[in-house]
Write a protein that holds these residues in place. Structure first.
Motif, PDB file in Angstrom:
ATOM      1  N   LEU A 312       0.925  -1.043  -0.029  1.00  0.00           N
ATOM      2  CA  LEU A 312      -0.001  -0.052  -0.029  1.00  0.00           C
ATOM      3  C   LEU A 312       1.014   1.167  -0.004  1.00  0.00           C
ATOM      4  CD1 LEU A 312      -2.708  -1.326   2.746  1.00  0.00           C
ATOM      5  CD2 LEU A 312      -3.053  -1.081   0.170  1.00  0.00           C
ATOM      6  N   LYS A 313       0.678   2.337  -0.789  1.00  0.00           N
ATOM      7  CA  LYS A 313       1.353   3.697  -0.730  1.00  0.00           C
ATOM      8  C   LYS A 313       0.851   4.522   0.056  1.00  0.00           C
ATOM      9  CE  LYS A 313       3.172   6.980  -3.874  1.00  0.00           C
ATOM     10  NZ  LYS A 313       3.144   7.574  -5.110  1.00  0.00           N
ATOM     11  N   LYS A 314       1.583   4.988   1.037  1.00  0.00           N
ATOM     12  CA  LYS A 314       1.428   5.846   2.049  1.00  0.00           C
ATOM     13  C   LYS A 314       2.241   7.284   1.992  1.00  0.00           C
ATOM     14  CE  LYS A 314       4.303   3.701   5.544  1.00  0.00           C
ATOM     15  NZ  LYS A 314       4.435   3.074   7.015  1.00  0.00           N
ATOM     16  N   ASP A 315       3.416   7.103   1.148  1.00  0.00           N
ATOM     17  CA  ASP A 315       4.269   8.123   0.853  1.00  0.00           C
ATOM     18  C   ASP A 315       5.113   7.879  -0.313  1.00  0.00           C
ATOM     19  OD1 ASP A 315       6.507   6.451   1.680  1.00  0.00           O
ATOM     20  OD2 ASP A 315       6.172   7.065   3.944  1.00  0.00           O
ATOM     21  N   ALA A 316       6.278   9.075  -0.210  1.00  0.00           N
ATOM     22  CA  ALA A 316       7.010   8.985  -1.618  1.00  0.00           C
ATOM     23  C   ALA A 316       8.225   8.227  -1.322  1.00  0.00           C
ATOM     24  CB  ALA A 316       7.005  10.290  -2.521  1.00  0.00           C
ATOM     25  N   LEU A 317       8.837   7.549  -0.122  1.00  0.00           N
ATOM     26  CA  LEU A 317       9.975   7.568   0.289  1.00  0.00           C
ATOM     27  C   LEU A 317      10.467   6.241  -0.796  1.00  0.00           C
ATOM     28  CD1 LEU A 317       9.773   7.216   4.186  1.00  0.00           C
ATOM     29  CD2 LEU A 317      10.772   8.942   2.853  1.00  0.00           C
ATOM     30  N   LEU A 318       9.771   5.323  -0.989  1.00  0.00           N
ATOM     31  CA  LEU A 318      10.383   4.337  -2.035  1.00  0.00           C
ATOM     32  C   LEU A 318      10.352   4.580  -3.167  1.00  0.00           C
ATOM     33  CD1 LEU A 318       8.850   1.108  -0.291  1.00  0.00           C
ATOM     34  CD2 LEU A 318      11.161   1.973  -0.161  1.00  0.00           C
ATOM     35  N   GLN A 319       9.514   5.616  -3.754  1.00  0.00           N
ATOM     36  CA  GLN A 319       9.661   6.101  -5.079  1.00  0.00           C
ATOM     37  C   GLN A 319      10.810   7.116  -5.260  1.00  0.00           C
ATOM     38  OE1 GLN A 319       5.887   8.253  -6.101  1.00  0.00           O
ATOM     39  NE2 GLN A 319       6.445   8.479  -8.449  1.00  0.00           N
ATOM     40  N   LYS A 320      11.124   7.866  -4.228  1.00  0.00           N
ATOM     41  CA  LYS A 320      12.479   8.424  -4.138  1.00  0.00           C
ATOM     42  C   LYS A 320      13.574   7.699  -4.209  1.00  0.00           C
ATOM     43  CE  LYS A 320      10.611  12.594  -2.193  1.00  0.00           C
ATOM     44  NZ  LYS A 320      10.784  13.557  -0.942  1.00  0.00           N
ATOM     45  N   ALA A 321      13.496   6.550  -3.474  1.00  0.00           N
ATOM     46  CA  ALA A 321      14.722   5.716  -3.325  1.00  0.00           C
ATOM     47  C   ALA A 321      14.769   4.952  -4.873  1.00  0.00           C
ATOM     48  CB  ALA A 321      14.308   4.473  -2.388  1.00  0.00           C
ATOM     49  N   PHE A 322      13.753   4.628  -5.524  1.00  0.00           N
ATOM     50  CA  PHE A 322      13.652   4.146  -6.863  1.00  0.00           C
ATOM     51  C   PHE A 322      14.459   5.209  -7.885  1.00  0.00           C
ATOM     52  CE2 PHE A 322      11.428   4.453 -11.053  1.00  0.00           C
ATOM     53  CZ  PHE A 322      12.117   3.448 -11.871  1.00  0.00           C
ATOM     54  N   LEU A 323      14.152   6.450  -7.705  1.00  0.00           N
ATOM     55  CA  LEU A 323      14.707   7.444  -8.573  1.00  0.00           C
ATOM     56  C   LEU A 323      16.185   7.702  -8.262  1.00  0.00           C
ATOM     57  CD1 LEU A 323      11.893   9.970  -8.559  1.00  0.00           C
ATOM     58  CD2 LEU A 323      12.660   8.657 -10.360  1.00  0.00           C
ATOM     59  N   ALA A 324      16.678   7.597  -6.917  1.00  0.00           N
ATOM     60  CA  ALA A 324      17.908   7.631  -6.555  1.00  0.00           C
ATOM     61  C   ALA A 324      18.989   6.327  -6.704  1.00  0.00           C
ATOM     62  CB  ALA A 324      17.944   8.361  -5.216  1.00  0.00           C
ATOM     63  N   GLU A 325      18.298   5.559  -6.815  1.00  0.00           N
ATOM     64  CA  GLU A 325      19.042   4.175  -6.955  1.00  0.00           C
ATOM     65  C   GLU A 325      19.791   3.845  -5.759  1.00  0.00           C
ATOM     66  OE1 GLU A 325      21.902   1.430  -9.932  1.00  0.00           O
ATOM     67  OE2 GLU A 325      21.415   3.585 -10.305  1.00  0.00           O
ATOM     68  N   ASP A 326      19.056   3.862  -4.544  1.00  0.00           N
ATOM     69  CA  ASP A 326      19.638   3.698  -3.183  1.00  0.00           C
ATOM     70  C   ASP A 326      19.579   2.328  -3.005  1.00  0.00           C
ATOM     71  OD1 ASP A 326      19.414   6.500  -2.566  1.00  0.00           O
ATOM     72  OD2 ASP A 326      17.395   6.504  -1.461  1.00  0.00           O
ATOM     73  N   GLN A 327      20.536   1.978  -2.032  1.00  0.00           N
ATOM     74  CA  GLN A 327      20.952   0.524  -1.802  1.00  0.00           C
ATOM     75  C   GLN A 327      19.977   0.588  -0.391  1.00  0.00           C
ATOM     76  OE1 GLN A 327      24.806  -0.227  -0.623  1.00  0.00           O
ATOM     77  NE2 GLN A 327      24.546  -2.543   0.003  1.00  0.00           N
ATOM     78  N   LEU A 328      19.233  -0.777  -0.569  1.00  0.00           N
ATOM     79  CA  LEU A 328      18.186  -1.132   0.555  1.00  0.00           C
ATOM     80  C   LEU A 328      18.547  -2.427   0.895  1.00  0.00           C
ATOM     81  CD1 LEU A 328      15.069   0.434  -1.531  1.00  0.00           C
ATOM     82  CD2 LEU A 328      16.493   1.443   0.471  1.00  0.00           C
ATOM     83  N   SER A 329      17.754  -2.726   2.244  1.00  0.00           N
ATOM     84  CA  SER A 329      17.852  -4.199   2.704  1.00  0.00           C
ATOM     85  C   SER A 329      16.534  -4.607   2.955  1.00  0.00           C
ATOM     86  CB  SER A 329      18.666  -4.060   3.603  1.00  0.00           C
ATOM     87  OG  SER A 329      18.152  -3.334   4.863  1.00  0.00           O
ATOM     88  N   LEU A 330      16.155  -5.868   3.098  1.00  0.00           N
ATOM     89  CA  LEU A 330      15.096  -6.746   3.477  1.00  0.00           C
ATOM     90  C   LEU A 330      15.592  -7.885   4.447  1.00  0.00           C
ATOM     91  CD1 LEU A 330      12.178  -7.386   2.977  1.00  0.00           C
ATOM     92  CD2 LEU A 330      12.907  -8.610   1.083  1.00  0.00           C
ATOM     93  N   HIS A 331      14.397  -7.814   5.459  1.00  0.00           N
ATOM     94  CA  HIS A 331      14.831  -8.863   6.435  1.00  0.00           C
ATOM     95  C   HIS A 331      13.540  -9.305   6.851  1.00  0.00           C
ATOM     96  CE1 HIS A 331      17.163  -9.863  10.474  1.00  0.00           C
ATOM     97  NE2 HIS A 331      16.532 -10.736   9.811  1.00  0.00           N
ATOM     98  N   LEU A 332      13.246 -10.603   6.542  1.00  0.00           N
ATOM     99  CA  LEU A 332      12.118 -11.494   7.030  1.00  0.00           C
ATOM    100  C   LEU A 332      12.194 -12.324   8.019  1.00  0.00           C
ATOM    101  CD1 LEU A 332      11.231 -12.653   3.217  1.00  0.00           C
ATOM    102  CD2 LEU A 332      10.401 -10.459   4.404  1.00  0.00           C
ATOM    103  N   THR A 333      11.539 -12.248   9.207  1.00  0.00           N
ATOM    104  CA  THR A 333      11.496 -12.838  10.422  1.00  0.00           C
ATOM    105  C   THR A 333      10.280 -13.378  10.747  1.00  0.00           C
ATOM    106  OG1 THR A 333      13.242 -11.335  11.136  1.00  0.00           O
ATOM    107  CG2 THR A 333      12.488 -13.142  12.810  1.00  0.00           C
ATOM    108  N   ALA A 334      10.028 -14.878  10.957  1.00  0.00           N
ATOM    109  CA  ALA A 334       8.714 -15.468  11.000  1.00  0.00           C
ATOM    110  C   ALA A 334       9.160 -16.329  12.227  1.00  0.00           C
ATOM    111  CB  ALA A 334       8.376 -16.593   9.994  1.00  0.00           C
ATOM    112  N   VAL A 335       8.051 -15.988  13.261  1.00  0.00           N
ATOM    113  CA  VAL A 335       8.138 -16.519  14.552  1.00  0.00           C
ATOM    114  C   VAL A 335       7.172 -17.725  14.881  1.00  0.00           C
ATOM    115  CG1 VAL A 335       8.142 -16.167  17.003  1.00  0.00           C
ATOM    116  CG2 VAL A 335       9.018 -14.210  15.387  1.00  0.00           C
ATOM    117  N   SER A 336       7.916 -18.717  15.135  1.00  0.00           N
ATOM    118  CA  SER A 336       6.959 -20.122  15.278  1.00  0.00           C
ATOM    119  C   SER A 336       5.938 -19.851  16.439  1.00  0.00           C
ATOM    120  CB  SER A 336       7.663 -21.205  15.131  1.00  0.00           C
ATOM    121  OG  SER A 336       6.871 -22.324  15.527  1.00  0.00           O
ATOM    122  N   PRO A 337       4.813 -19.993  16.592  1.00  0.00           N
ATOM    123  CA  PRO A 337       4.192 -20.569  17.772  1.00  0.00           C
ATOM    124  C   PRO A 337       4.549 -21.450  18.503  1.00  0.00           C
ATOM    125  CG  PRO A 337       2.737 -21.230  16.128  1.00  0.00           C
ATOM    126  CD  PRO A 337       3.974 -20.831  15.361  1.00  0.00           C
TER     127      PRO A 337
END
Length: 396
Positions: A312-337
């Motif tokens: 969902l879009k809530k601001d322009a931060l990632l759009q600006k990161a796309f234009l600037a070719e910023d280096q980003l990271s992604l962290h997925l953490t799933a906790v088991s019950p």
């Protein structure tokens, strides 16, 4: 006479000692499968004969090949050996750090950091994107939590979680980093058995390498893994010879869902993703040769990882990161019950946004934005693991 159903089929696998050679019958593991399967196919060799009777000479069988995929729900400890094969790496064992490790004589905490009075967290082995678990810290509220490391210097761990701050030096502490996997170049092969239990028939696929791993998250769904495989050969077993593997082991951990997955994207936690897919591809392939119907090897090639994200879009931060070719990271953490600190984690430390698109004007509900990820090896060194993706889990 019984007919085979589409469900009463058991899949088991075991790593081979030598490529294409069946391992011992004991010590295999059941694959907790949703769908899929492997198949052996043969090439067709057409005759070039020009017949005087105007007809065609029968074609012959050519080279064999094995391929297919298995789809499964992610669960703790069930697929570690196959993920290890897809990464071509080797799990580093759990790392236990205390006041005697790397000269870390004492620590203090701030809201988002753990600070050492001496020694080095880098020398101790902690890296950005690791998940660590504090125990025996002075403040009980900091203990037994999954802490995501977002920055590492010799003296300071910067973390995503909010800690209880305490400036009093703690000289008796433990910080555990569960086992971790980064990419390498170790090629592993498996023998995989599909047993059709209604008709007492097994297909035994040999020289199977994992050539692809896809990780997919959808709203209100399971975390779904797809393992693509390429193999060398297969044989059919019947009656007393089937199944080949004796009493394979099976994990009983519960499947992990997307709704219990914490996602840190571009430097902040997000709860507005509507789709996420990561695809690790080794472009595995056999080679047809003269004098044999099977490839002498299944080769894996340079790893490529593609990814896509919709949110969902809530601001322009990632759009600006796309234009600037910023280096980003992604962290997925799933906790088991199954336990407070039972988890799996995938981390990518070096990507940029390769495309940007928006949902149409006039569409119902919130507007979405979608990005393709351009993912490469993290070559910053020091506090950063030299890998495109890393995997961590609390499973033994």
């Amino acid at each position: 006479m019984a007919y085979q159903s589409g469900r009463d089929i058991a899949v088991a696998f075991k790593q081979e000692v030598a490529f294409g050679e069946k391992p011992a019958t004991n010590g295999a593991t059941f694959f907790r499968i949703n769908s899929g399967g492997l198949s052996l196919t043969k090439g067709t060799i057409q005759s070039g004969e020009n017949r005087r009777d105007g007809q065609t000479t029968r074609a012959r069988h050519g080279a064999k090949s094995v391929s297919g995929q298995y789809v499964a729900d992610m669960s703790l400890g069930s697929f570690d050996a196959l993920i290890e094969a897809a990464f071509r790496g080797t799990f580093a064992p759990a790392l236990v750090i205390d006041e005697a490790t790397g000269g870390l004589t004492s620590i203090t905490t701030t809201a988002n950091s753990i600070v050492a009075s001496a020694g080095s967290f880098l020398a101790a082995g902690v890296r950005v994107g690791d998940v660590v678990i504090p125990t025996n810290f002075q403040d009980a509220g900091n203990n037994g939590r999954l802490i995501r490391v977002t920055g590492v210097t010799a003296s300071t761990l910067t973390v995503a979680e909010t800690l209880i701050a305490n400036a009093t030096p703690d000289t008796d502490f433990t910080l555990t980093r569960p086992k971790k996997l980064i990419q390498g170049k170790v090629a592993r092969s498996f023998t995989v058995e599909e047993t059709e239990e209604d008709v007492d028939v097994s297909e035994l696929f040999k020289g199977v390498r994992i050539g692809r791993l896809q990780i997919q998250l959808q709203p209100n769904g399971m975390i779904v893994l797809t393992f693509g495989a390429v193999g060398q050969d297969a044989e059919v077993l019947e009656g007393a010879a089937a199944p080949y593997f004796i009493n394979p082991a099976e994990t009983a951990t519960i499947g992990l869902t997307a709704v219990e997955c914490g996602i840190r994207f571009g430097g902040g936690d997000v709860i507005d993703l509507t789709a996420l897919t990561l695809d690790l591809n080794l472009n595995a392939s056999g080679v047809e040769v003269i004098g044999s119907t099977v490839t002498p090897e299944v080769f894996t090639n340079n790893a490529a990882i593609t990814g896509s994200v919709t949110m969902l879009k809530k601001d322009a931060l990632l759009q600006k990161a796309f234009l600037a070719e910023d280096q980003l990271s992604l962290h997925l953490t799933a906790v088991s019950p199954d336990g407070d600190t039972d988890f799996v984690s995938f981390y990518l430390g070096n990507f940029s946004l390769g495309s940007f698109s928006k949902s149409d004007i006039g569409a119902d509900n919130g507007r979405t934005q979608s990005f393709e990820l351009l993912i490469g090896k993290d070559e910053r060194g020091g506090a950063f693991d030299p890998t495109m993706i890393k995997f961590q889990t609390s499973a033994a």
